[in-house]
Design an enzyme around this catalytic site. Structure first.
Site, PDB file in Angstrom:
ATOM      1  CG  HIS A 282      -0.257   0.330   2.506  1.00 31.96           C
ATOM      2  ND1 HIS A 282       0.464  -0.604   3.171  1.00 31.96           N
ATOM      3  CD2 HIS A 282      -0.176   1.467   3.229  1.00 31.96           C
ATOM      4  CE1 HIS A 282       0.966  -0.075   4.271  1.00 31.96           C
ATOM      5  NE2 HIS A 282       0.605   1.178   4.334  1.00 31.96           N
TER       6      HIS A 282
HETATM    7  C1  UD1 Z   1      -2.421   5.060   5.830  1.00 34.39           C
HETATM    8  C2  UD1 Z   1      -1.177   5.569   6.531  1.00 34.39           C
HETATM    9  C3  UD1 Z   1      -0.106   4.495   6.491  1.00 34.39           C
HETATM   10  C4  UD1 Z   1      -0.628   3.215   7.085  1.00 34.39           C
HETATM   11  C5  UD1 Z   1      -1.889   2.817   6.359  1.00 34.39           C
HETATM   12  C6  UD1 Z   1      -2.496   1.569   6.926  1.00 34.39           C
HETATM   13  C7  UD1 Z   1      -0.682   7.960   6.341  1.00 34.39           C
HETATM   14  C8  UD1 Z   1       0.230   8.931   5.728  1.00 34.39           C
HETATM   15  N1  UD1 Z   1      -0.609   6.718   5.836  1.00 34.39           N
HETATM   16  O1  UD1 Z   1      -2.103   4.826   4.485  1.00 34.39           O
HETATM   17  O2  UD1 Z   1       0.998   4.922   7.257  1.00 34.39           O
HETATM   18  O3  UD1 Z   1       0.362   2.218   6.964  1.00 34.39           O
HETATM   19  O4  UD1 Z   1      -2.855   3.886   6.451  1.00 34.39           O
HETATM   20  O5  UD1 Z   1      -3.456   1.024   6.056  1.00 34.39           O
HETATM   21  O6  UD1 Z   1      -1.415   8.288   7.243  1.00 34.39           O
HETATM   22  N2  UD1 Z   1      -9.193   4.525   0.949  1.00 34.39           N
HETATM   23  C9  UD1 Z   1     -10.426   3.968   0.772  1.00 34.39           C
HETATM   24  N3  UD1 Z   1     -11.127   3.611   1.890  1.00 34.39           N
HETATM   25  C10 UD1 Z   1     -10.671   3.804   3.134  1.00 34.39           C
HETATM   26  C11 UD1 Z   1      -9.401   4.395   3.298  1.00 34.39           C
HETATM   27  C12 UD1 Z   1      -8.669   4.736   2.196  1.00 34.39           C
HETATM   28  O7  UD1 Z   1     -10.885   3.769  -0.334  1.00 34.39           O
HETATM   29  O8  UD1 Z   1     -11.363   3.444   4.096  1.00 34.39           O
HETATM   30  C13 UD1 Z   1      -8.405   4.864  -0.246  1.00 34.39           C
HETATM   31  C14 UD1 Z   1      -8.642   6.273  -0.728  1.00 34.39           C
HETATM   32  O9  UD1 Z   1      -8.539   6.286  -2.091  1.00 34.39           O
HETATM   33  C15 UD1 Z   1      -7.462   7.010  -0.124  1.00 34.39           C
HETATM   34  C16 UD1 Z   1      -6.369   5.950  -0.182  1.00 34.39           C
HETATM   35  O10 UD1 Z   1      -7.035   4.734   0.055  1.00 34.39           O
HETATM   36  O11 UD1 Z   1      -7.139   8.147  -0.818  1.00 34.39           O
HETATM   37  C17 UD1 Z   1      -5.283   6.144   0.823  1.00 34.39           C
HETATM   38  O12 UD1 Z   1      -5.803   6.233   2.136  1.00 34.39           O
HETATM   39  P1  UD1 Z   1      -4.999   7.054   3.253  1.00 34.39           P
HETATM   40  O13 UD1 Z   1      -5.666   6.929   4.555  1.00 34.39           O
HETATM   41  O14 UD1 Z   1      -4.705   8.424   2.753  1.00 34.39           O
HETATM   42  O15 UD1 Z   1      -3.598   6.333   3.323  1.00 34.39           O
HETATM   43  P2  UD1 Z   1      -3.223   4.782   3.377  1.00 34.39           P
HETATM   44  O16 UD1 Z   1      -2.534   4.434   2.111  1.00 34.39           O
HETATM   45  O17 UD1 Z   1      -4.342   3.925   3.830  1.00 34.39           O
END
Ligand code: UD1
Length: 378
Positions: free
Chosen positions: A205
């Site tokens: 991820h």
């Molecule tokens: C985040 C953390 C990372 C952690 C990870 C665990 C930061 C900078 N990153 O990364 O350190 O290891 O969580 O999983 O805080 N999305 C969905 N549904 C959700 C959540 C996210 O569709 O419930 C998608 C969205 O497109 C979003 C992308 O995933 O933009 C990234 O989500 P985000 O929370 O920004 O970062 P993670 O990659 O999950």
């Protein structure tokens, strides 16, 4: 004593589970749980609360996805009035995600004592968003709870006085030890039609592995070669699914006969799968720690780790993202595993060596220290 606990993402939920449980043992502690909403999908959030028996959040800030700055700012804006209202004795933040740093900034600016659980980890790589979050959060924290001795050294080097640093162990491992048997009892390999100890698990991820199409494509090359030798189960994070689609790699991934793309899994389901795998390939921080306790060989698709104890004392090996290196390391680990496969107990964590204080009692130590130090003086 009012303790406000802030969570936002999957690994935060796993860490807070054991802390909240421990806080509820004390009648003089009033734990308040705030979910920032950074993770919001059913299987990225609610399922963790259910499976881990975490109470419903008292407040949900409903922030959602956006750029790092936007997400951090939204958490800050929503949290400030809430913390002003709640007037806690201490705020607890866990891990290194955007929700962690946002809450740390608000707490420190309001002059409320701040506790950081999983402090002091450093990859020394500022291109990682988490590294920035860690450095800033630790600079602001009053109580820095560490999981391994290298973290204490990092903090001392950054000038944090000894009396703020508490080496307590690992709350994520508290949760794992509590739920491991239940997870294995789910019989996850059979659900996916694979034999226990005869499949690999893959997770990806991080921006460094999924955001650059050439890197992602190279990892897929390695996985394509690996799945010829054994089935590879791949629960796909939503951002990774998006990146695979953007890079036009999704069809290729789906066409590999022995690579199974799965929805993101709940905690117990994923733990059950990981605990009986022959090999894990990941870019996650927490999984490096969990495989160490489970004695499952772990190949980390990064050039650095902020968790060096998983390499020096655990099963973790850094292999970067080049397909040749990933594949060579995977083949070597599989050959080693075959040598002991006559004795499956060897592969089931029965011979685990635990890093210091990863004994299931970290939450107990943390809550005891908070009770001693942060009681209202009145
Ligand atoms: C985040 C953390 C990372 C952690 C990870 C665990 C930061 C900078 N990153 O990364 O350190 O290891 O969580 O999983 O805080 N999305 C969905 N549904 C959700 C959540 C996210 O569709 O419930 C998608 C969205 O497109 C979003 C992308 O995933 O933009 C990234 O989500 P985000 O929370 O920004 O970062 P993670 O990659 O999950």
């Amino acid at each position: 004593m009012k303790i406000v606990n802030i969570v936002g993402t999957r690994p935060n939920f796993v860490k807070i589970a054991s802390l909240i449980k421990e806080m509820h043992r004390y009648p003089d502690i009033e734990p308040v749980l705030v979910h920032t909403g950074q993770h919001y999908d059913e299987n990225m959030s609610r399922v963790f609360f259910e499976e881990l028996g975490i109470p419903q959040p008292d407040y949900d800030l409903g922030v959602g996805s956006g750029s790092h700055t936007w997400q951090t700012a939204q958490v800050m804006l929503a949290l400030e009035p809430l913390l002003r209202d709640l007037q806690p004795d201490v705020v607890v933040v866990v891990g290194d995600v955007n929700s962690t740093v946002a809450a740390a900034l608000v707490t420190a600016k309001l002059g409320i004592p701040l506790a950081h659980v999983e402090a002091g980890l450093r990859s020394f790589d500022r291109t990682m968003p988490e590294e920035i979050n860690r450095v800033v959060t630790d600079a602001l924290a009053d109580y820095l709870f560490t999981t391994e001795r290298s973290a204490n050294e990092n903090l001392r080097r950054e000038g944090v006085p000894d009396e703020k640093i508490f080496f307590v162990g690992n709350v994520m491992i508290d949760t794992l030890l509590r739920y491991r048997e239940r997870a294995v009892a789910l019989g996850m390999p059979a659900r996916y039609g694979v034999q226990a100890h005869d499949y690999a698990v893959l997770t990806l991820h991080r921006p460094s592995s999924v955001d650059v199409p050439e890197v992602l494509s190279g990892i897929l090359d390695a996985v394509a070669a690996l799945q010829v030798r054994l089935p590879v189960l791949f629960p796909v994070h939503p951002r990774t699914l998006q990146r695979l689609a953007d890079a036009r790699l999704l069809e290729r991934a789906r066409s590999l006969p022995n690579l199974r793309l799965l929805e993101p899994l709940g905690y117990l389901e994923f733990l059950g799968l990981m605990a009986q795998a022959r090999l894990v390939l990941t870019d996650s921080g927490g999984i490096q720690e969990e495989t160490t306790i489970l004695s499952i060989p772990c190949l980390t698709l990064r050039e650095n780790s902020e968790r060096p104890v998983t390499i020096s004392e655990g099963t973790n090996e850094l292999v970067g993202t080049s397909p040749e290196r990933i594949l060579a390391a995977a083949q070597r680990r599989l050959d080693q595993a075959e040598m002991v496969s006559d004795n499956p107990l060897c592969l089931m964590g029965r011979d685990s060596h635990y890093p210091e204080l990863w004994d299931g009692r970290a939450a107990e130590r943390i809550v005891r220290i908070l009770r001693e130090r942060c009681q209202r003086s009145s």
